[in-house]
Design a protein around this motif. Structure first.
Motif, PDB file in Angstrom:
ATOM      1  N   ASP A   1     -12.455  -8.334   9.188  1.00  0.00           N
ATOM      2  CA  ASP A   1     -11.940  -7.208   8.430  1.00  0.00           C
ATOM      3  C   ASP A   1     -12.430  -5.907   9.027  1.00  0.00           C
ATOM      4  O   ASP A   1     -13.627  -5.691   9.184  1.00  0.00           O
ATOM      5  CB  ASP A   1     -12.403  -7.275   6.962  1.00  0.00           C
ATOM      6  CG  ASP A   1     -11.615  -8.298   6.167  1.00  0.00           C
ATOM      7  OD1 ASP A   1     -10.555  -8.718   6.659  1.00  0.00           O
ATOM      8  OD2 ASP A   1     -12.058  -8.650   5.069  1.00  0.00           O
TER       9      ASP A   1
ATOM     10  N   ASP B   1      -8.981  -2.515   6.599  1.00  0.00           N
ATOM     11  CA  ASP B   1      -8.687  -3.695   5.777  1.00  0.00           C
ATOM     12  C   ASP B   1      -9.466  -3.644   4.469  1.00  0.00           C
ATOM     13  O   ASP B   1      -8.935  -3.958   3.394  1.00  0.00           O
ATOM     14  CB  ASP B   1      -9.051  -4.978   6.529  1.00  0.00           C
ATOM     15  CG  ASP B   1      -8.199  -5.191   7.768  1.00  0.00           C
ATOM     16  OD1 ASP B   1      -7.028  -4.786   7.743  1.00  0.00           O
ATOM     17  OD2 ASP B   1      -8.712  -5.735   8.748  1.00  0.00           O
ATOM     18  N   GLN B   2     -10.733  -3.258   4.548  1.00  0.00           N
ATOM     19  CA  GLN B   2     -11.565  -3.217   3.350  1.00  0.00           C
ATOM     20  C   GLN B   2     -11.076  -2.148   2.378  1.00  0.00           C
ATOM     21  O   GLN B   2     -11.045  -2.369   1.169  1.00  0.00           O
ATOM     22  CB  GLN B   2     -13.020  -2.951   3.749  1.00  0.00           C
ATOM     23  CG  GLN B   2     -13.640  -4.078   4.567  1.00  0.00           C
ATOM     24  CD  GLN B   2     -15.023  -3.729   5.085  1.00  0.00           C
ATOM     25  OE1 GLN B   2     -15.758  -3.002   4.436  1.00  0.00           O
ATOM     26  NE2 GLN B   2     -15.374  -4.240   6.256  1.00  0.00           N
TER      27      GLN B   2
ATOM     28  N   SER C   1      -8.019  -1.053   2.142  1.00  0.00           N
ATOM     29  CA  SER C   1      -6.757  -1.545   1.593  1.00  0.00           C
ATOM     30  C   SER C   1      -6.991  -2.478   0.409  1.00  0.00           C
ATOM     31  O   SER C   1      -6.249  -2.447  -0.578  1.00  0.00           O
ATOM     32  CB  SER C   1      -5.971  -2.266   2.686  1.00  0.00           C
ATOM     33  OG  SER C   1      -4.787  -2.832   2.169  1.00  0.00           O
ATOM     34  N   GLN C   2      -8.052  -3.297   0.484  1.00  0.00           N
ATOM     35  CA  GLN C   2      -8.358  -4.222  -0.605  1.00  0.00           C
ATOM     36  C   GLN C   2      -8.897  -3.508  -1.841  1.00  0.00           C
ATOM     37  O   GLN C   2      -8.776  -4.014  -2.963  1.00  0.00           O
ATOM     38  CB  GLN C   2      -9.382  -5.257  -0.118  1.00  0.00           C
ATOM     39  CG  GLN C   2      -8.844  -6.187   0.968  1.00  0.00           C
ATOM     40  CD  GLN C   2      -9.945  -6.962   1.661  1.00  0.00           C
ATOM     41  OE1 GLN C   2     -11.086  -6.994   1.198  1.00  0.00           O
ATOM     42  NE2 GLN C   2      -9.619  -7.593   2.788  1.00  0.00           N
ATOM     43  N   LEU C   3      -9.497  -2.313  -1.651  1.00  0.00           N
ATOM     44  CA  LEU C   3     -10.093  -1.583  -2.766  1.00  0.00           C
ATOM     45  C   LEU C   3      -9.107  -0.672  -3.487  1.00  0.00           C
ATOM     46  O   LEU C   3      -9.378  -0.194  -4.587  1.00  0.00           O
ATOM     47  CB  LEU C   3     -11.281  -0.745  -2.266  1.00  0.00           C
ATOM     48  CG  LEU C   3     -12.507  -1.534  -1.761  1.00  0.00           C
ATOM     49  CD1 LEU C   3     -13.505  -0.602  -1.102  1.00  0.00           C
ATOM     50  CD2 LEU C   3     -13.159  -2.281  -2.925  1.00  0.00           C
TER      51      LEU C   3
ATOM     52  N   THR D   1      -5.869   0.150  -5.634  1.00  0.00           N
ATOM     53  CA  THR D   1      -4.976  -0.515  -6.597  1.00  0.00           C
ATOM     54  C   THR D   1      -3.973   0.500  -7.146  1.00  0.00           C
ATOM     55  O   THR D   1      -4.256   1.703  -7.190  1.00  0.00           O
ATOM     56  CB  THR D   1      -5.772  -1.115  -7.769  1.00  0.00           C
ATOM     57  OG1 THR D   1      -6.525  -0.074  -8.414  1.00  0.00           O
ATOM     58  CG2 THR D   1      -6.727  -2.195  -7.290  1.00  0.00           C
TER      59      THR D   1
ATOM     60  N   GLU E   1      -3.460   4.916   3.344  1.00  0.00           N
ATOM     61  CA  GLU E   1      -3.090   3.652   2.702  1.00  0.00           C
ATOM     62  C   GLU E   1      -2.242   3.892   1.465  1.00  0.00           C
ATOM     63  O   GLU E   1      -1.257   3.187   1.219  1.00  0.00           O
ATOM     64  CB  GLU E   1      -4.362   2.877   2.345  1.00  0.00           C
ATOM     65  CG  GLU E   1      -4.118   1.442   1.896  1.00  0.00           C
ATOM     66  CD  GLU E   1      -3.538   0.577   2.989  1.00  0.00           C
ATOM     67  OE1 GLU E   1      -2.785  -0.359   2.656  1.00  0.00           O
ATOM     68  OE2 GLU E   1      -3.824   0.842   4.172  1.00  0.00           O
TER      69      GLU E   1
ATOM     70  N   ASN F   1       1.568   2.616   0.941  1.00  0.00           N
ATOM     71  CA  ASN F   1       1.973   1.814  -0.218  1.00  0.00           C
ATOM     72  C   ASN F   1       3.111   2.475  -0.989  1.00  0.00           C
ATOM     73  O   ASN F   1       4.041   1.813  -1.443  1.00  0.00           O
ATOM     74  CB  ASN F   1       0.778   1.595  -1.152  1.00  0.00           C
ATOM     75  CG  ASN F   1      -0.252   0.654  -0.561  1.00  0.00           C
ATOM     76  OD1 ASN F   1       0.028  -0.067   0.390  1.00  0.00           O
ATOM     77  ND2 ASN F   1      -1.457   0.676  -1.097  1.00  0.00           N
TER      78      ASN F   1
END
Length: 434
Positions: free
Chosen positions: A317, A321-322, A324-326, A328, A361, A365
């Motif tokens: 990652d 990437d990290q 993007s995961q955080l 929402t 990001e 989105n």
């Protein structure tokens, strides 16, 4: 014939590591202007050939290679942990698949020992022997040294026996980071890994004719060919569209496209792919630093390389990437992000790079989900109004200002603790999904 700029770079490369150089000395030695010498030295610094050291001056240094570690070997691990090899040197080129921390009984260790693994352990001779006998290399932490018995066993099994002054936790963290970095690098494929060398492809000279192009086109899989000067430097590119309706005797120089897009070996496949898609190119010339043609890269080469990346079983990652995961989607067109310790700077506030990535990001989105489009951020202007502290929740609100078929401009507002904390103007290139 090489330009004065290229001659200076060649001269700098011949200097021994540690040699001092200056604009005045270079200008006098090679009989060039000080302005030409200054520009060449600056480019040499960008290439990693020289370095400017305070109170010392400009010094010739050893250039760092951009070599990608395809396999993480025990030899690489020794460098990462600053270790010392005591035995099993014949196994240093073996690939490391995993590491195990031996904080357990010898009986329990047997379940975790596999070939080409690394057992990280302290001053426990029986456990060291057990690991070597079952195919695992051994790393002894805490500054302890192995016994002669263990060294002989390591040499016999051709398994590296290494020691380091670091403690077990620190070593585990360092190796884990190295393995993650190596996995990330495997995803970043560069043009040097996929391009077709000039010896295996076709090209034309600027003095060739349209007839030569047509003959070449009949036996080639593509219709775009680089055009070179007499010294093999890239002059242009010629396509089927350029020669339509032209007489066979017409010289290529009169119909070719000058100053074409080109790639260099160090460029990533992803960036070159974007240019090829954006401009509708099936082939792109690959050139050296002096613009000499060294090969071509085709859209087919790009597609094959991207397919090989997708087949890789694991990937590390990246920070993107990290982030993007955080992120929402809190409400429609509104995104949230919590500031964690890993995303802050030394002041305890969100770092500029992380905030830029959060905006990128959120913008992606927003356009991808609601506008059914892919994008590449081309430009961003970011202004802070308030400090964004550790633990704060950010609310990100992208809004399109104007948009056309190829680009979009967005206004992005970032709120922290209900107050406007930052604002950004983002310009994107848009790629329609097919």
């Amino acid at each position: 014939m090489k330009t004065k700029h290229e001659q200076i770079l060649d001269y700098i490369e011949t200097l021994p590591v540690g040699a001092k150089l200056s604009v005045r000395v270079i200008a006098k030695e090679l009989e060039v202007s000080e302005g030409t010498a200054y520009r060449a030295i600056k480019e040499a610094e960008n290439k990693g050939l020289v370095s400017t050291i305070k109170r010392v001056g400009t010094v010739r240094i050893e250039a760092k290679t951009g070599e990608n570690i395809e396999n993480l070997t025990f030899d690489e691990i020794v460098k990462v942990i600053e270790g010392e090899v005591h035995g099993g040197r014949n196994g240093l080129k073996k690939t490391l698949t995993k590491f195990v921390i031996g904080a357990m009984t010898e009986e329990a260790m047997l379940r975790y020992i596999t070939e080409e693994s690394l057992m990280i352990i302290g001053n426990r001779e029986e456990a060291q022997q057990l690991s070597l006998e079952n195919g695992a290399a051994v790393l002894i932490t805490g500054g302890f040294l192995p016994s002669e018995t263990v060294i002989r066993l390591a040499d016999e099994k051709e398994l590296p026996l290494i020691s380091t002054s670091y403690d077990t936790f620190t070593v585990g963290t360092m190796i884990n980071r190295a393995m993650t970095d190596q996995l990330i690098k495997k995803e970043i494929i560069r043009i040097q890994n996929i391009y077709t060398p000039i010896e295996q492809t076709q090209y034309l000279g600027k003095g060739d004719t349209v007839y030569a192009y047509r003959m070449l086109n009949q036996k080639s899989q593509h219709s775009r060919f680089p055009v070179v000067f007499a010294d093999d430097r890239l002059a242009g590119i010629v396509t089927a569209k350029d020669v339509v309706g032209k007489d066979d005797a017409t010289v290529i120089e009169k119909v070719m496209t000058k100053n074409p897009a080109y790639a260099k070996k160090h460029m990533s496949v992803a960036s070159v792919a974007h240019t090829m898609i954006w401009d509708g190119l099936e082939v792109m010339p690959v050139v050296g630093d002096d613009m000499t043609l060294i090969g071509v890269v085709s859209r087919q080469d790009i597609m094959k390389s991207m397919q090989s990346v997708q087949k890789q079983p694991q990937a590390g990652d990246t920070m993107a990437d990290q982030i993007s995961q955080l992120i929402t989607e809190k409400e429609e067109n509104i995104f949230s992000f919590s500031v964690t310790p890993q995303t802050t700077d030394s002041m305890g506030t969100i770092s500029f790079g992380v905030l830029s990535e959060v905006i990128t990001e959120a913008t992606y989105n927003y356009l991808s989900k609601h506008k059914k489009k892919n994008l590449v951020v081309e430009q961003m202007t970011l202004h802070y109004f308030n400090m964004i502290q550790l633990g704060n929740e950010l609310i990100v609100k992208p809004r399109v200002i104007d948009e056309n078929r190829r680009s979009a401009r967005l206004d992005v507002e970032i709120y922290s603790e209900k107050y406007l904390a930052a604002k950004a103007l983002v310009v994107c290139q848009i790629i329609q999904k097919r």
